[in-house]
Design a protein around this motif. Structure first.
Motif, PDB file in Angstrom:
ATOM      1  N   TYR A   8       0.845  -1.200   0.000  1.00 15.29           N
ATOM      2  CA  TYR A   8       0.000   0.000   0.000  1.00 15.29           C
ATOM      3  C   TYR A   8       0.877   1.246   0.000  1.00 15.29           C
ATOM      4  O   TYR A   8       1.823   1.340   0.785  1.00 15.29           O
ATOM      5  N   GLU A  14      -5.749   2.732   4.471  1.00 18.87           N
ATOM      6  CA  GLU A  14      -5.323   1.351   4.697  1.00 18.87           C
ATOM      7  C   GLU A  14      -6.151   0.636   5.763  1.00 18.87           C
ATOM      8  O   GLU A  14      -6.139  -0.597   5.863  1.00 18.87           O
ATOM      9  N   VAL A  32      -0.942  -5.573   5.548  1.00 19.59           N
ATOM     10  CA  VAL A  32      -0.571  -4.465   4.659  1.00 19.59           C
ATOM     11  C   VAL A  32       0.862  -4.044   4.957  1.00 19.59           C
ATOM     12  O   VAL A  32       1.236  -3.857   6.119  1.00 19.59           O
ATOM     13  N   CYS A  74      -2.720  -0.283  -5.502  1.00 15.11           N
ATOM     14  CA  CYS A  74      -2.662   1.089  -6.019  1.00 15.11           C
ATOM     15  C   CYS A  74      -3.152   1.073  -7.465  1.00 15.11           C
ATOM     16  O   CYS A  74      -2.545   0.416  -8.318  1.00 15.11           O
ATOM     17  N   THR A 187      -7.266   3.573  -4.181  1.00 14.77           N
ATOM     18  CA  THR A 187      -7.247   2.862  -2.903  1.00 14.77           C
ATOM     19  C   THR A 187      -7.105   3.815  -1.722  1.00 14.77           C
ATOM     20  O   THR A 187      -7.196   3.387  -0.567  1.00 14.77           O
ATOM     21  N   ASN A 210     -10.382  -0.652  -3.213  1.00 16.28           N
ATOM     22  CA  ASN A 210      -9.994  -1.589  -2.160  1.00 16.28           C
ATOM     23  C   ASN A 210     -10.828  -2.862  -2.212  1.00 16.28           C
ATOM     24  O   ASN A 210     -10.330  -3.955  -1.925  1.00 16.28           O
TER      25      ASN A 210
END
Length: 239
Positions: A8, A14, A32, A74, A187, A210
């Protein structure tokens, strides 16, 4: 249960990944790893952000989680490479991770195909010149964009601060009667908690960054999951 690793860029939304892991349950793990660069929505900066070296670092950071698949989370940092470049980007990531790998841009195409969607509207946060790369990428994947709206937001950090009502309005305002689904890339945008509301109001599927990224990772791992909480894609399992 599978572990899907996500690379990420910087920090924005996130928290969507632990949120989704909680909704999906059954021991699914969605760790992540962060890589860092500028969060500017501009082509040179995005090309740098998605470079082989940065993604290899992300793969190293995820290795301790022993993921079954890895996804570059992304959209803009993959579609700016265009179809062939993004294919090479994903292949090099898979080599670095030693696992199946993909990116959010391919996730959008694969999700649209899985739902049998051929015509879409795009509700993009990016400046128009960046959003046009996404239109081109979707076209290369056989998905026709019948309408494209761009909000001209310069940075991912700004997108991450959008409240839920603004995200809903963005998606609603960029629909088109000929679109079979609405795509919401980036995202950095929190969409998972409002997907069902947007779909109810539009009366059609919504694919968000996402959402499709998580779905793609589970698909790569051969572990599709269904839930009523994350839109049509997860409700149907993409089938």
């Amino acid at each position: 249960m599978p572990t899907i690793g996500f690379i990420y860029p910087d920090h924005a939304a996130e928290d969507e990944y632990p949120f989704a892991a909680n909704l999906l349950g059954d021991g699914i793990r969605l760790p992540v790893a962060h890589i860092y660069g500028t969060d500017l929505h501009a082509v040179p900066e995005l090309l740098d952000l998605g470079s082989e070296e940065r993604l290899a670092e992300g793969a190293r950071l995820l290795a301790g989680h022993e993921p079954d698949a890895v996804v570059w989370a992304c959209t803009s940092g993959s579609f700016v490479y265009r179809w062939d470049g993004a294919t090479d980007q994903a292949a090099k990531l898979a080599e670095a991770a030693g696992k199946p790998a993909s990116s959010t841009s391919f996730a959008f195409v694969n999700a649209a195909r899985a739902l049998g969607v051929g015509r879409v509207a795009v509700a993009a946060s990016y400046p128009a010149d960046v959003a046009e790369y996404f239109v081109e990428f979707l076209g290369a994947g056989g998905v026709q964009v019948v309408a494209m709206g761009s909000e001209d937001i310069d940075t991912a950090a700004e997108v991450g601060r959008l409240p839920a009502h603004a995200v809903i309005e963005l998606a609603l305002s960029h629909d088109h009667p000929d679109a079979e689904a609405v795509l919401v890339p980036d995202t950095a945008m929190r969409t998972l908690g409002v997907l069902n509301e947007i779909e109810t109001r539009l009366g059609k599927p919504v694919l968000s960054a996402n959402q499709v990224t998580i779905w793609e990772g589970l698909r790569l791992a051969g572990a599709p999951v269904t839930t009523d909480t994350l839109g049509t894609l997860f409700r149907t399992g993409g089938a």
